[in-house]
Design an enzyme around this catalytic site. Structure first.
Site, short mmCIF file in Angstrom:
data_model
loop_
_atom_site.label_atom_id
_atom_site.label_comp_id
_atom_site.label_asym_id
_atom_site.label_seq_id
_atom_site.Cartn_x
_atom_site.Cartn_y
_atom_site.Cartn_z
N HIS A 54 0.57 -1.80 0.26
CA HIS A 54 -0.69 0.28 0.10
C HIS A 54 1.22 0.99 -0.10
O HIS A 54 1.70 0.76 0.40
CB HIS A 54 -1.02 -0.23 1.08
CG HIS A 54 -0.37 -0.15 2.25
ND1 HIS A 54 0.66 -1.13 3.22
CD2 HIS A 54 -0.29 0.92 3.26
CE1 HIS A 54 0.76 -0.67 3.90
NE2 HIS A 54 0.63 0.87 4.69
N HIS A 56 1.26 3.49 1.75
CA HIS A 56 2.09 4.87 3.43
C HIS A 56 3.21 4.88 3.46
O HIS A 56 4.24 4.42 2.62
CB HIS A 56 1.77 4.07 4.13
CG HIS A 56 0.01 4.43 4.76
ND1 HIS A 56 -0.86 3.68 6.01
CD2 HIS A 56 -0.81 5.23 4.34
CE1 HIS A 56 -1.08 4.27 5.89
NE2 HIS A 56 -1.66 5.14 5.12
N ASP A 58 6.03 4.76 5.31
CA ASP A 58 6.69 3.54 5.88
C ASP A 58 6.47 2.51 5.21
O ASP A 58 7.44 1.17 5.41
CB ASP A 58 6.42 3.86 7.40
CG ASP A 58 5.27 3.10 7.81
OD1 ASP A 58 4.15 3.92 6.65
OD2 ASP A 58 5.14 2.43 8.60
N HIS A 59 5.82 2.43 3.96
CA HIS A 59 6.46 1.22 3.48
C HIS A 59 6.77 1.48 2.23
O HIS A 59 7.03 0.44 1.92
CB HIS A 59 5.12 0.56 2.63
CG HIS A 59 4.22 -0.38 4.75
ND1 HIS A 59 4.08 -1.43 5.14
CD2 HIS A 59 3.91 0.37 5.67
CE1 HIS A 59 3.43 -1.60 5.97
NE2 HIS A 59 3.45 -0.74 6.62
N HIS A 110 -6.85 -0.87 5.49
CA HIS A 110 -6.55 0.23 5.19
C HIS A 110 -5.76 2.05 5.49
O HIS A 110 -5.93 2.85 5.50
CB HIS A 110 -4.88 -0.64 6.54
CG HIS A 110 -3.55 0.48 7.21
ND1 HIS A 110 -4.44 0.48 8.40
CD2 HIS A 110 -2.88 0.40 5.78
CE1 HIS A 110 -3.40 1.61 8.35
NE2 HIS A 110 -1.88 1.05 7.29
N ASP A 132 -0.17 -3.76 6.42
CA ASP A 132 -1.03 -3.44 7.34
C ASP A 132 -1.89 -3.50 7.77
O ASP A 132 -3.41 -3.43 8.02
CB ASP A 132 -0.60 -1.84 7.59
CG ASP A 132 0.38 -1.75 7.87
OD1 ASP A 132 1.71 -2.01 8.49
OD2 ASP A 132 0.95 -0.42 8.40
N HIS A 170 4.82 -5.10 11.53
CA HIS A 170 5.11 -3.52 12.40
C HIS A 170 5.14 -4.93 12.98
O HIS A 170 4.05 -5.79 13.79
CB HIS A 170 3.82 -2.70 12.90
CG HIS A 170 3.92 -1.75 11.71
ND1 HIS A 170 4.72 -0.86 11.84
CD2 HIS A 170 3.06 -1.72 10.00
CE1 HIS A 170 4.53 0.01 11.09
NE2 HIS A 170 3.31 -0.64 9.93
#
Length: 259
Positions: A54, A56, A58-59, A110, A132, A170
């Protein structure tokens, strides 16, 4: 097929699978390029490709630097093409890594663009790269999608084979279990899973991967149709227990958000 984690950022895991004969690796959701580049340099391997679940940051933040350094393909949601993704992936599409096919499963909730990837290696347990969407003991917050969408995702994923290894991204396990125990207090499987996870963390080990079978027993977001789980979530919110599954799932998610 074995994936192993590279810890990154605060509590992220970049999952890596390696072909030792070819000296190549694949990386899942590389939010930090330096972590992957350091691994490649230290182990004499190169990056063959990237898979994204996805959008975001942090990915995905490591993708531009890694693409520039290794000129590798990046598979992921259409929403990330062409800026980060070079090969857009849709529901039902497959990616072949080290002779194993991974099928994309659309799991909006999410985020609206979220994909999970499911594979069944010939001589190994099935695998689920779930970003996530699914964590050990939990699921992702609903930043973009609806409770109905995430309920559909949980229903789909809990139907996968019980021995499927679940690679969330995570290290949220202990916090997830604290909430799970609050709304599922008599669950002995959950109590044991919590003790096992605490022992792993005390030894500075990763609590992942999980399995679908363990999540079915312990994860409140897989247990959205268990009456006492619904009742306890409603109690945390000072609400009347929901009478339908979508509303029950929404109560469980809101109870976790405020826990």
């Amino acid at each position: 097929m074995t994936f192993f984690p590279l810890p990154a950022l605060n509590d992220n895991y970049i999952w890596i699978t390696e072909n030792s004969e070819q000296k190549k690796i694949w990386a899942v959701d590389p939010g930090d390029a330096s972590v992957v580049k350091d691994y490649c340099q230290n182990h004499g391997v190169t990056l063959a490709g990237i898979i994204l679940t996805h959008h975001h940051w942090d990915h995905t933040d490591g993708v531009p630097e890694l693409r520039n350094s290794y000129d590798c393909p990046v598979y992921g949601p259409e929403s990330l093409a062409p800026d980060k993704v070079t090969v857009p992936v849709r529901q039902g599409d497959t990616i072949t890594i080290n002779q194993v096919e991974l099928m994309a499963i659309a799991t909006p909730g999410h985020t609206l663009d979220h994909l999970c990837y499911f594979g069944e290696p010939e001589h190994d347990a099935p695998i689920l790269l779930c970003g996530d969407t699914l964590f050990r003991g939990g699921c992702g917050r609903l930043f973009e999608g609806s409770p109905a969408q995430m309920l559909n995702a949980m229903t789909r994923l809990r139907e996968l084979p019980g021995d499927t290894r679940v690679y969330g991204t995570h290290e949220y396990t202990l916090a997830n279990y604290r909430f799970a125990k609050a709304i599922d207090p008599d669950n002995q499987a959950l109590e044991k899973a919590d003790q096992d996870a605490q022992a792993l963390r005390q030894d500075q080990q990763v609590t992942l991967p999980s399995t679908i079978a363990l999540e079915v027993q312990t994860n409140p977001f897989f247990r959205f149709d268990v009456p006492h789980v619904i009742d306890h979530a409603a109690q945390l919110l000072n609400e009347t227990p929901a009478s339908d599954l979508v509303s029950a799932f929404a109560q469980i998610r809101r109870a976790k958000d405020g826990f």
